[in-house]
Design a protein around this motif. Structure first.
Motif, mmCIF file in Angstrom:
data_model
loop_
_atom_site.group_PDB
_atom_site.id
_atom_site.type_symbol
_atom_site.label_atom_id
_atom_site.label_comp_id
_atom_site.label_asym_id
_atom_site.label_seq_id
_atom_site.Cartn_x
_atom_site.Cartn_y
_atom_site.Cartn_z
ATOM 1 N N MET A 2 1.401 -1.488 0.288
ATOM 2 C CA MET A 2 0.194 0.096 -0.222
ATOM 3 C C MET A 2 0.938 1.168 0.143
ATOM 4 O O MET A 2 2.170 1.145 0.461
ATOM 5 C CB MET A 2 -0.725 0.690 1.448
ATOM 6 N N LYS A 3 0.609 1.944 -0.602
ATOM 7 C CA LYS A 3 1.085 3.555 -0.770
ATOM 8 C C LYS A 3 0.253 4.605 -0.788
ATOM 9 O O LYS A 3 -0.611 4.394 -1.737
ATOM 10 C CB LYS A 3 2.600 3.094 -1.329
ATOM 11 N N ARG A 4 0.834 6.220 -1.059
ATOM 12 C CA ARG A 4 0.213 6.714 -0.895
ATOM 13 C C ARG A 4 -0.147 7.641 -2.331
ATOM 14 O O ARG A 4 1.152 6.781 -3.397
ATOM 15 C CB ARG A 4 0.978 8.506 0.433
ATOM 16 N N GLY A 5 -1.044 7.522 -2.530
ATOM 17 C CA GLY A 5 -1.664 7.977 -4.029
ATOM 18 C C GLY A 5 -1.889 6.825 -4.821
ATOM 19 O O GLY A 5 -2.351 6.513 -6.628
ATOM 20 N N LEU A 6 -2.117 5.705 -3.669
ATOM 21 C CA LEU A 6 -2.410 4.605 -4.821
ATOM 22 C C LEU A 6 -3.408 4.107 -6.059
ATOM 23 O O LEU A 6 -3.589 4.288 -7.177
ATOM 24 C CB LEU A 6 -2.319 3.432 -4.218
ATOM 25 N N PHE A 7 -4.168 4.254 -5.257
ATOM 26 C CA PHE A 7 -6.242 4.954 -5.230
ATOM 27 C C PHE A 7 -5.915 5.449 -6.800
ATOM 28 O O PHE A 7 -6.126 5.578 -8.072
ATOM 29 C CB PHE A 7 -7.219 5.250 -4.340
ATOM 30 N N GLY A 51 8.668 1.194 0.211
ATOM 31 C CA GLY A 51 7.924 0.423 0.179
ATOM 32 C C GLY A 51 8.545 -0.405 -0.124
ATOM 33 O O GLY A 51 7.980 -2.246 0.738
ATOM 34 N N LEU A 52 8.602 -0.641 -1.473
ATOM 35 C CA LEU A 52 8.683 -2.158 -1.767
ATOM 36 C C LEU A 52 10.116 -3.285 -1.830
ATOM 37 O O LEU A 52 10.103 -3.923 -0.988
ATOM 38 C CB LEU A 52 8.971 -2.314 -3.214
ATOM 39 N N ALA A 53 11.062 -2.322 -0.968
ATOM 40 C CA ALA A 53 12.344 -2.767 -0.387
ATOM 41 C C ALA A 53 11.437 -3.391 0.977
ATOM 42 O O ALA A 53 12.407 -4.319 1.218
ATOM 43 C CB ALA A 53 13.415 -2.162 -0.062
ATOM 44 N N ALA A 54 11.292 -2.374 1.765
ATOM 45 C CA ALA A 54 10.756 -3.053 2.374
ATOM 46 C C ALA A 54 10.167 -4.589 3.019
ATOM 47 O O ALA A 54 10.543 -5.070 3.896
ATOM 48 C CB ALA A 54 10.520 -1.896 3.719
ATOM 49 N N ALA A 68 0.018 3.271 -8.473
ATOM 50 C CA ALA A 68 -0.295 2.236 -7.623
ATOM 51 C C ALA A 68 0.611 1.786 -8.060
ATOM 52 O O ALA A 68 0.726 0.551 -6.717
ATOM 53 C CB ALA A 68 -1.766 2.628 -8.875
ATOM 54 N N GLY A 69 1.850 1.967 -7.933
ATOM 55 C CA GLY A 69 2.744 0.280 -8.300
ATOM 56 C C GLY A 69 2.601 -0.550 -9.089
ATOM 57 O O GLY A 69 2.906 -1.780 -9.734
ATOM 58 N N GLY A 70 1.503 -0.400 -10.401
ATOM 59 C CA GLY A 70 1.802 -1.415 -11.536
ATOM 60 C C GLY A 70 0.389 -1.223 -12.199
ATOM 61 O O GLY A 70 -0.401 -0.435 -12.277
#
Lengths: 151, 165
Positions: A77-82, A141-144, B123-125
């Protein structure tokens, strides 16, 4: 083994083509609720993919080519995803393409995708330039996530 | 335009589900299409963002995958018994609402592409990485992203065909 991804990409592109994901009209008909073809493609992919992926995870299957653990990395999950997802959705409906299908369409001779691809490269670059401007680390985030999953 | 063979959605979808697991099993890497554009940015620009983190390796497997996709499209046409006939035609429905001028259409499609590229990175993808791969991993953020993709698509297409059609 990187070059193995050339035939794999071709196989995936072929399946997208057979699924109708390279046919412009199916995009309009999906979002006008006239023909659920592309909905069934995604739904069936998940219904079949999920149990197979669960099996690979359950039995901790190693990748055949490398012998290393498979990299299951659920996207964080990250900010701005939606907001980003909605933006991508708007572009999806307007251009009748997504990042994978537009390249497959080019191989079919659907040249409108040339403009769309140019836009996708530009949009991707704008994100990177924006993140550099903010001084952010790419996909921190992905690295974590990878570290906590690390096995 | 060449006549394409199209399978029933659930058959093609099921095959893609098997493909997802096959790629994981063979290579250990997840299915995804949009990150390859970041690797491409790393090759053609000097922007630092595309030279570190997930984009550090610029000769990525993702670039090979990206090259494979159009090959698959070409095979899709040729195995349908058709010939590849390059065309800017966008199918009956989009042709009925989009401007005929190629220049206007270029602006429209580049703008759509920018939304796709920027949105995918935010969105990361994209549909393959979040919807097909992410939902198969039962990953909640991917469900949220997939919902966002559909909301955006419905709004855009309803507006496009509602106002212009």
């Amino acid at each position: 083994m990187k070059i193995a991804f050339l035939p794999l990409g071709a196989l995936f592109g072929f399946l997208l083509s057979r699924g109708g994901a390279t046919t412009y009209d199916f995009y309009a008909k999906l979002f006008l609720f006239q023909d659920p073809q592309l909905f069934w493609v995604i739904a069936a992919a998940v219904l079949v993919g999920a149990p197979l992926v669960q099996l690979l995870r359950r039995f901790e299957v190693r990748a055949l080519f490398s012998g290393k653990p498979i990299e299951f990395q659920p996207k964080p999950m990250k900010r701005g995803l939606f907001a980003g997802a909605v933006m991508l959705g708007v572009g999806w409906g307007l251009a009748a393409a997504c990042p994978g299908t537009v390249l497959t369409m080019l191989g079919e001779g659907k040249l409108a995708g040339l403009f769309t691809v140019a836009g996708i490269v530009l949009g991707t670059w704008l994100y990177g330039a924006w993140q550099d401007h903010r001084g952010a680390e790419p996909n921190a985030g992905l690295a974590a996530e990878t570290r906590t999953e690390g096995r | 335009m060449a006549e394409l063979v199209v399978w029933p959605g659930w058959i093609a979808g099921a095959a893609i589900g098997v493909y997802l697991a096959l790629q994981y099993y063979l290579t250990g890497k997840p299915l995804g299409c949009s990150s390859g554009y970041g690797n491409l940015c790393g090759v053609v620009t000097r922007t630092p963002f595309f030279r570190r983190g997930e984009f550090e390796s610029r000769t990525s497997w993702r670039l090979w995958f990206t090259l494979g996709l159009p090959l698959g499209g070409a095979i899709g046409v040729l195995s349908s018994g058709g010939a590849i006939e390059p065309s800017f035609h966008m199918g009956a429905l989009y042709e009925s609402v989009l401007p005929e001028s190629l220049a206007l259409r270029a602006v429209y499609l580049v703008a759509g592409g920018v939304l796709i590229g920027l949105g995918a990175r935010m969105a990361g993808g994209c549909q393959s990485g979040h919807a097909i791969n992410g939902l198969s991993l039962l990953n909640p953020p991917s469900l949220l992203a997939s919902a966002g993709f559909f909301v955006g698509g419905v709004v855009a297409v309803q507006a496009l065909f509602g106002w212009l059609g």
